[in-house]
Design an enzyme around this catalytic site. Sequence first.
Site, PDB file in Angstrom:
ATOM      1  N   GLY A 157     -19.257 -59.253  19.156  1.00 33.72           N
ATOM      2  CA  GLY A 157     -19.274 -58.279  20.248  1.00 33.72           C
ATOM      3  C   GLY A 157     -20.416 -58.542  21.215  1.00 33.72           C
ATOM      4  N   HIS A 217     -22.327 -49.485  21.927  1.00 30.13           N
ATOM      5  CA  HIS A 217     -21.225 -48.603  22.327  1.00 30.13           C
ATOM      6  C   HIS A 217     -21.874 -47.288  22.776  1.00 30.13           C
ATOM      7  CE1 HIS A 217     -17.919 -45.738  21.868  1.00 30.13           C
ATOM      8  NE2 HIS A 217     -17.079 -46.758  21.870  1.00 30.13           N
ATOM      9  N   HIS A 262     -31.598 -39.858   7.380  1.00 23.12           N
ATOM     10  CA  HIS A 262     -31.322 -41.208   6.885  1.00 23.12           C
ATOM     11  C   HIS A 262     -31.266 -42.203   8.048  1.00 23.12           C
ATOM     12  CE1 HIS A 262     -29.398 -44.442   4.668  1.00 23.12           C
ATOM     13  NE2 HIS A 262     -29.577 -43.769   3.561  1.00 23.12           N
ATOM     14  N   THR A 278     -21.314 -44.165  22.640  1.00 19.86           N
ATOM     15  CA  THR A 278     -21.443 -43.039  21.710  1.00 19.86           C
ATOM     16  C   THR A 278     -21.454 -43.470  20.244  1.00 19.86           C
ATOM     17  OG1 THR A 278     -19.035 -42.753  21.713  1.00 19.86           O
ATOM     18  CG2 THR A 278     -20.294 -41.395  23.260  1.00 19.86           C
ATOM     19  N   ALA A 279     -20.796 -44.580  19.920  1.00 25.20           N
ATOM     20  CA  ALA A 279     -20.660 -44.985  18.515  1.00 25.20           C
ATOM     21  C   ALA A 279     -21.749 -45.946  18.072  1.00 25.20           C
ATOM     22  CB  ALA A 279     -19.279 -45.606  18.270  1.00 25.20           C
ATOM     23  N   GLY A 280     -22.587 -46.420  18.985  1.00 22.88           N
ATOM     24  CA  GLY A 280     -23.690 -47.296  18.601  1.00 22.88           C
ATOM     25  C   GLY A 280     -23.250 -48.663  18.119  1.00 22.88           C
TER      26      GLY A 280
END
Lengths: 296, 296
Positions: free
Chosen positions: B163, B168, B82, B170-172
């Site tokens: 932002g 980020h 996805h 690792t969190a994108g």
Amino acid sequence: MSKLVECVPNFSEGRRPEVIDAIVNEVRKVSGVKLLDVKPDASHNRVVVTFVGEPQAAKQAAFHACAKAAELIDMEKHQGEHPRIGATDVIPFIPVSEVSLEECVQLANELGQEIAGKLNIPIYLYEAAAKIPARKNLPDVRKGQYEGLKMAIAKPERHPDFGQAKMHPTAGATVVGARQFLIAYNINLDTRDVNIAKKIASAIREAKGGYRYVRAMGVMIEERNMAQVTINMVDYTGTPLHRVFETVKSEAARYGINVVGSEIVGLTPLQALLDAAEFYLRLEGFERKQVLETNL
Amino acid sequence: MSKLVECVPNFSEGRRPEVIDAIVNEVRKVSGVKLLDVKPDASHNRVVVTFVGEPQAAKQAAFHACAKAAELIDMEKHQGEHPRIGATDVIPFIPVSEVSLEECVQLANELGQEIAGKLNIPIYLYEAAAKIPARKNLPDVRKGQYEGLKMAIAKPERHPDFGQAKMHPTAGATVVGARQFLIAYNINLDTRDVNIAKKIASAIREAKGGYRYVRAMGVMIEERNMAQVTINMVDYTGTPLHRVFETVKSEAARYGINVVGSEIVGLTPLQALLDAAEFYLRLEGFERKQVLETNL
């Protein structure tokens, strides 16, 4: 949404606000119960209290309110225009959601036994809770009122369903029961001829061969210059709103008259409107829990 | 009934139950919020979480779940079918009752700023919350996915709404927004001719000149040997169920075909059904608070 019943006790005090407050506070104190309405009537010297709650919580609230009324109301001194037999005159339980009428009958039995046992007030069961057919109708149970029942209670046919055949010295007796939610429903016609409204009312009401759970009259609404069929739907689970609406539409058409609109006066259980939506949208396999808000 | 929003965040983890649990627990912990559904998909490597609550509580739950996802999911290692741009991929707010779409847009803005400020995750606003028209549609915002956006985010046209223009590590990044409740609605026809269902679908869907908030297709339901118009009602406040149902009835009649029934698949806000009841019963002056259960 959990099991929900409505309870509409009537107390024989409509003039002293401090007494009404004290009784109503007993309802407010019970968690799981929500007070919806308090309607005092000074000339009737009576107050109608409406609350809803989970069945056992509603029963508890009704018991405590009844105990407080017994403490503060002296039927020996009570005067008012409305028929009554006790400090707490009548306590009906009404199914609202996910509760059957039978469960409300059970609740009425439990409450009746508790009041008779702990408060020493004789209890009559009426409407759907009646054990004796002659007690189905409230006016029959109240025959003679407080003053007359003091003597009459000793006769076997007037013995209470719970408790001793002897009035409580100040609180009298109480009627407890169960009935369906009554929806007050009006249908407005584009005619000034009240006779057409009366004919349509006859077509739909039980007494004239119409629907079993319909009471109806034809009236003139002067402010709107419009005839109206004014209806009490005494059991919307047996005779639904949409069936009555469609029949009124079809009977009106016979006179070349249209239905302008309809009104629900006051409250209705959600289910009555879901039933209408389900009927008209021809919903298949619809479950109440598909309504997002009912999951909360 | 108080103000109620639905929130349906999608997280990029569909395989590790302990990670899903940890994220979902952040939702469970918030009082005033009720978890309705958790749907993990292993091949998508993604989980869809559905909860409802009072707006500020829902925002708080979404924030904490997003923070937990940022802690436990590393997009550098994420693979799945996805499209996605972050550990928390998308967070839509949806009005359910007594809340407007505008209030959900406001909520999306507040949450976006909070996530960007406290978690250092760049935020894109989409659907009704989009500040830039090109970001209305989710696929456009996700163009290039996590891997592509790492570079593309530096371009002015891909700068986030909140932002810094930097993923980020690792969190994108995360997409936050507001949309109306989508009702999945099917209407069944007494014909085996799927072409009739297709023609009716064309008549009602926006793309072919139909209703603005209707997406529809004609399909064959083999189990029932019946053609069906299958519909996504993307804004029932703009295009109500009953209007679509009546139009399908009338278009079907043109082919001598009847509507057998309709189905609501999954959940619907109460208001969509109240609107149908109000329409068909021609209710005058009806208010939602007349539904007993909405007073609780």
